[in-house]
Design a protein around this motif. Structure first.
Motif, mmCIF file in Angstrom:
data_model
loop_
_atom_site.group_PDB
_atom_site.id
_atom_site.type_symbol
_atom_site.label_atom_id
_atom_site.label_comp_id
_atom_site.label_asym_id
_atom_site.label_seq_id
_atom_site.Cartn_x
_atom_site.Cartn_y
_atom_site.Cartn_z
ATOM 1 N N ASP A 32 0.851 -1.190 0.000
ATOM 2 C CA ASP A 32 0.000 0.000 0.000
ATOM 3 C C ASP A 32 0.886 1.239 0.000
ATOM 4 O O ASP A 32 2.064 1.177 0.375
ATOM 5 C CB ASP A 32 -0.931 0.008 1.219
ATOM 6 C CG ASP A 32 -2.130 0.938 1.036
ATOM 7 O OD1 ASP A 32 -2.400 1.336 -0.123
ATOM 8 O OD2 ASP A 32 -2.800 1.273 2.034
ATOM 9 N N ILE A 33 0.299 2.367 -0.427
ATOM 10 C CA ILE A 33 1.059 3.614 -0.566
ATOM 11 C C ILE A 33 0.206 4.795 -0.106
ATOM 12 O O ILE A 33 -1.015 4.713 -0.044
ATOM 13 C CB ILE A 33 1.508 3.855 -2.023
ATOM 14 C CG1 ILE A 33 0.284 3.836 -2.961
ATOM 15 C CG2 ILE A 33 2.549 2.833 -2.443
ATOM 16 C CD1 ILE A 33 0.595 4.222 -4.397
ATOM 17 N N ALA A 34 0.897 5.915 0.188
ATOM 18 C CA ALA A 34 0.206 7.166 0.513
ATOM 19 C C ALA A 34 1.156 8.320 0.209
ATOM 20 O O ALA A 34 2.378 8.166 0.257
ATOM 21 C CB ALA A 34 -0.215 7.195 1.978
ATOM 22 N N VAL A 35 0.578 9.502 -0.107
ATOM 23 C CA VAL A 35 1.378 10.675 -0.449
ATOM 24 C C VAL A 35 0.869 11.881 0.328
ATOM 25 O O VAL A 35 -0.344 12.069 0.488
ATOM 26 C CB VAL A 35 1.354 10.941 -1.979
ATOM 27 C CG1 VAL A 35 -0.071 11.128 -2.491
ATOM 28 C CG2 VAL A 35 2.223 12.139 -2.349
ATOM 29 N N ALA A 36 1.812 12.706 0.823
ATOM 30 C CA ALA A 36 1.474 13.926 1.552
ATOM 31 C C ALA A 36 1.335 15.095 0.581
ATOM 32 O O ALA A 36 1.663 14.992 -0.604
ATOM 33 C CB ALA A 36 2.556 14.218 2.603
ATOM 34 N N ASN A 37 0.854 16.212 1.095
ATOM 35 C CA ASN A 37 0.685 17.404 0.275
ATOM 36 C C ASN A 37 1.986 17.817 -0.407
ATOM 37 O O ASN A 37 3.073 17.716 0.181
ATOM 38 C CB ASN A 37 0.182 18.566 1.136
ATOM 39 C CG ASN A 37 -1.312 18.478 1.399
ATOM 40 O OD1 ASN A 37 -2.008 17.647 0.811
ATOM 41 N ND2 ASN A 37 -1.811 19.327 2.282
ATOM 42 N N ASN A 38 1.851 18.278 -1.647
ATOM 43 C CA ASN A 38 2.965 18.761 -2.460
ATOM 44 C C ASN A 38 3.995 17.677 -2.770
ATOM 45 O O ASN A 38 5.108 17.981 -3.208
ATOM 46 C CB ASN A 38 3.654 19.971 -1.787
ATOM 47 C CG ASN A 38 2.670 21.084 -1.488
ATOM 48 O OD1 ASN A 38 1.834 21.415 -2.323
ATOM 49 N ND2 ASN A 38 2.753 21.642 -0.286
ATOM 50 N N GLY A 39 3.629 16.423 -2.529
ATOM 51 C CA GLY A 39 4.558 15.331 -2.778
ATOM 52 C C GLY A 39 5.770 15.370 -1.878
ATOM 53 O O GLY A 39 6.798 14.768 -2.192
ATOM 54 N N ASN A 40 5.651 16.062 -0.735
ATOM 55 C CA ASN A 40 6.811 16.249 0.153
ATOM 56 C C ASN A 40 7.240 14.951 0.823
ATOM 57 O O ASN A 40 8.426 14.771 1.124
ATOM 58 C CB ASN A 40 6.493 17.286 1.222
ATOM 59 C CG ASN A 40 6.409 18.689 0.671
ATOM 60 O OD1 ASN A 40 6.962 18.976 -0.388
ATOM 61 N ND2 ASN A 40 5.720 19.574 1.370
ATOM 62 N N VAL A 73 8.072 2.332 4.839
ATOM 63 C CA VAL A 73 9.150 3.269 4.543
ATOM 64 C C VAL A 73 8.569 4.655 4.301
ATOM 65 O O VAL A 73 7.662 4.828 3.472
ATOM 66 C CB VAL A 73 9.960 2.823 3.312
ATOM 67 C CG1 VAL A 73 11.138 3.765 3.079
ATOM 68 C CG2 VAL A 73 10.468 1.397 3.499
ATOM 69 N N HIS A 74 9.095 5.635 5.041
ATOM 70 C CA HIS A 74 8.712 7.044 4.879
ATOM 71 C C HIS A 74 9.837 7.733 4.110
ATOM 72 O O HIS A 74 10.993 7.731 4.532
ATOM 73 C CB HIS A 74 8.527 7.684 6.259
ATOM 74 C CG HIS A 74 8.126 9.120 6.224
ATOM 75 N ND1 HIS A 74 9.045 10.149 6.275
ATOM 76 C CD2 HIS A 74 6.903 9.707 6.145
ATOM 77 C CE1 HIS A 74 8.400 11.307 6.242
ATOM 78 N NE2 HIS A 74 7.103 11.069 6.161
ATOM 79 N N ILE A 75 9.510 8.307 2.965
ATOM 80 C CA ILE A 75 10.512 8.857 2.047
ATOM 81 C C ILE A 75 10.299 10.351 1.859
ATOM 82 O O ILE A 75 9.160 10.805 1.669
ATOM 83 C CB ILE A 75 10.433 8.147 0.678
ATOM 84 C CG1 ILE A 75 10.694 6.649 0.847
ATOM 85 C CG2 ILE A 75 11.422 8.748 -0.319
ATOM 86 C CD1 ILE A 75 10.323 5.829 -0.366
ATOM 87 N N THR A 76 11.386 11.104 1.902
ATOM 88 C CA THR A 76 11.371 12.531 1.574
ATOM 89 C C THR A 76 12.054 12.697 0.230
ATOM 90 O O THR A 76 13.290 12.650 0.143
ATOM 91 C CB THR A 76 12.105 13.352 2.645
ATOM 92 O OG1 THR A 76 11.597 13.014 3.937
ATOM 93 C CG2 THR A 76 11.937 14.851 2.389
ATOM 94 N N PRO A 77 11.305 12.875 -0.868
ATOM 95 C CA PRO A 77 11.922 12.922 -2.199
ATOM 96 C C PRO A 77 12.962 14.027 -2.375
ATOM 97 O O PRO A 77 13.952 13.836 -3.085
ATOM 98 C CB PRO A 77 10.714 13.150 -3.130
ATOM 99 C CG PRO A 77 9.559 12.589 -2.385
ATOM 100 C CD PRO A 77 9.833 12.898 -0.953
ATOM 101 N N ASP A 78 12.762 15.169 -1.734
ATOM 102 C CA ASP A 78 13.674 16.306 -1.938
ATOM 103 C C ASP A 78 15.112 16.009 -1.531
ATOM 104 O O ASP A 78 16.056 16.427 -2.198
ATOM 105 C CB ASP A 78 13.173 17.534 -1.179
ATOM 106 C CG ASP A 78 12.060 18.243 -1.925
ATOM 107 O OD1 ASP A 78 11.799 17.887 -3.092
ATOM 108 O OD2 ASP A 78 11.445 19.159 -1.336
ATOM 109 N N ASN A 79 15.277 15.294 -0.407
ATOM 110 C CA ASN A 79 16.640 15.020 0.063
ATOM 111 C C ASN A 79 16.981 13.533 0.124
ATOM 112 O O ASN A 79 18.090 13.164 0.534
ATOM 113 C CB ASN A 79 16.872 15.670 1.435
ATOM 114 C CG ASN A 79 15.888 15.165 2.488
ATOM 115 O OD1 ASN A 79 15.305 14.093 2.360
ATOM 116 N ND2 ASN A 79 15.709 15.951 3.554
ATOM 117 N N GLY A 80 16.035 12.676 -0.257
ATOM 118 C CA GLY A 80 16.303 11.240 -0.274
ATOM 119 C C GLY A 80 16.235 10.569 1.083
ATOM 120 O O GLY A 80 16.550 9.374 1.201
#
Length: 327
Positions: A126-134, A146-153
């Motif tokens: 399963d997956i979920a996304v926060a506002n602004n894809g943050n 797994v909690h991922i922050t795309p901006d800084n990896g």
């Protein structure tokens, strides 16, 4: 002449018929997937939907206009690569889609991809996304979330579960997550520290979890007879959903904007609205089935409140349907 047995039979038939969803007709209906869909998710405000279809890959639909906004591809060239999961950020900024091993982030404003990731150690559940894809949340078959922050990896692995993950959700700001597993437990946890905020125990495997975007409630349900609404500020039980069936399985859950009702969809075509304060079912109906399969059926992939009087659904039949709600 009425006998006691006749009266008992009529009483039972009346009781059973009262428990059945009414054969309500949709106010409007749109076909979004010919010959059915593999997955779908409607935005919280009912304005957009992402649909993974059998023949046309992944599509983003503008539900206000019933217009195809974008078509996206996620390597849908084999059975193993089909997109089976989708989520839309609460502010409609981004959509997250996934197959069994890959997930990708898409910008709803311009339709462009903002990242593609693969997981080799286990399958995505399963997956979920926060506002602004943050922030992104990925629940896996090995029990990790797994909690991922795309901006800084940055990657934080929540390791509280002992068995495979069945459902996850995340708050719009990405700071609080919920996850449910085959280990009979649902956890609410802090995504910055990985610390558990609440632990909700169940008598069987937890199959569905959800967070109210406004931070008022959490929902957890297991595979047997326990479906609970919790106060997210205190962790206390608000109500348990009341149903006569031996069990009810939920395929989608949504809290109403005013915080008074809960909307659920099921693999049995059934859509229900419940009173949050009491857990009573207020009304229910069934979505249109796929007629080309026997027995005719449909999974309710997603449902959302369009306004106080209407609900919109997407199902495996490939139809988006607008319903007038009579509570």
């Amino acid at each position: 002449m009425f006998t006691i047995r006749t009266l008992k039979t009529l009483f039972l038939l009346t009781l059973l018929s009262a428990c059945q969803p009414s054969e309500q007709v949709p106010e409007q209906q749109w076909r979004h997937a010919i010959e059915g869909a593999y997955a779908a998710n409607i935005s919280n405000d009912g304005k957009y939907s992402v649909v993974s279809s059998i023949h046309h890959g992944v599509s983003l639909w503008d539900l206000d206009k019933n217009a195809l906004k974008y078509s996206w591809s996620q390597q849908q060239n084999s059975t193993d690569n089909l997109v089976l999961l989708a989520d839309i950020a609460d502010n409609n900024s981004h959509a997250l889609i996934a197959n069994r091993n890959d997930f990708s982030l898409w910008n709803i404003d311009n339709g462009k991809s903002e990242g593609f990731w693969s997981i080799s150690e286990s399958n995505i559940r399963d997956i979920a996304v926060a506002n602004n894809g943050n922030y992104l949340l990925v629940g896996q078959s090995n029990g990790k979330v797994v909690h991922i922050t795309p901006d800084n990896g940055r990657r934080l692995e929540f390791l509280g579960h002992q068995e495979k993950i069945n459902a996850v959700d995340i708050m719009p700001n990405g700071r609080v997550a919920i996850s449910g597993s085959n280990d009979f437990v649902a956890y609410v946890w802090d995504t910055q520290s990985g610390q558990v905020i609440y632990r909700f125990n169940h008598p069987s495997r937890v199959t569905m979890v959800a967070l109210d975007p406004k931070g008022r409630y959490a929902f957890t349900a297991d595979s047997k007879k326990s479906a609970n609404i919790w106060n997210l500020k205190t962790g206390k039980l608000v109500s348990q959903l009341k149903y006569f069936n031996r069990q009810e399985v939920f395929s989608t859950v949504r809290f109403s904007p005013d915080g008074t009702t809960l909307l659920t969809g099921a693999p049995s075509r059934k859509v229900s609205i419940w009173a949050i304060s009491t857990g009573e079912r207020l009304t229910s109906w069934r979505v249109t089935p796929r007629e080309d399969i026997r027995p005719a059926g449909a999974v309710v992939y997603s449902a959302a409140f369009r306004d106080n009087e209407r609900v919109i659904t997407e199902s495996s039949s490939g139809y988006a349907e607008l319903w007038q709600v009579n509570k």
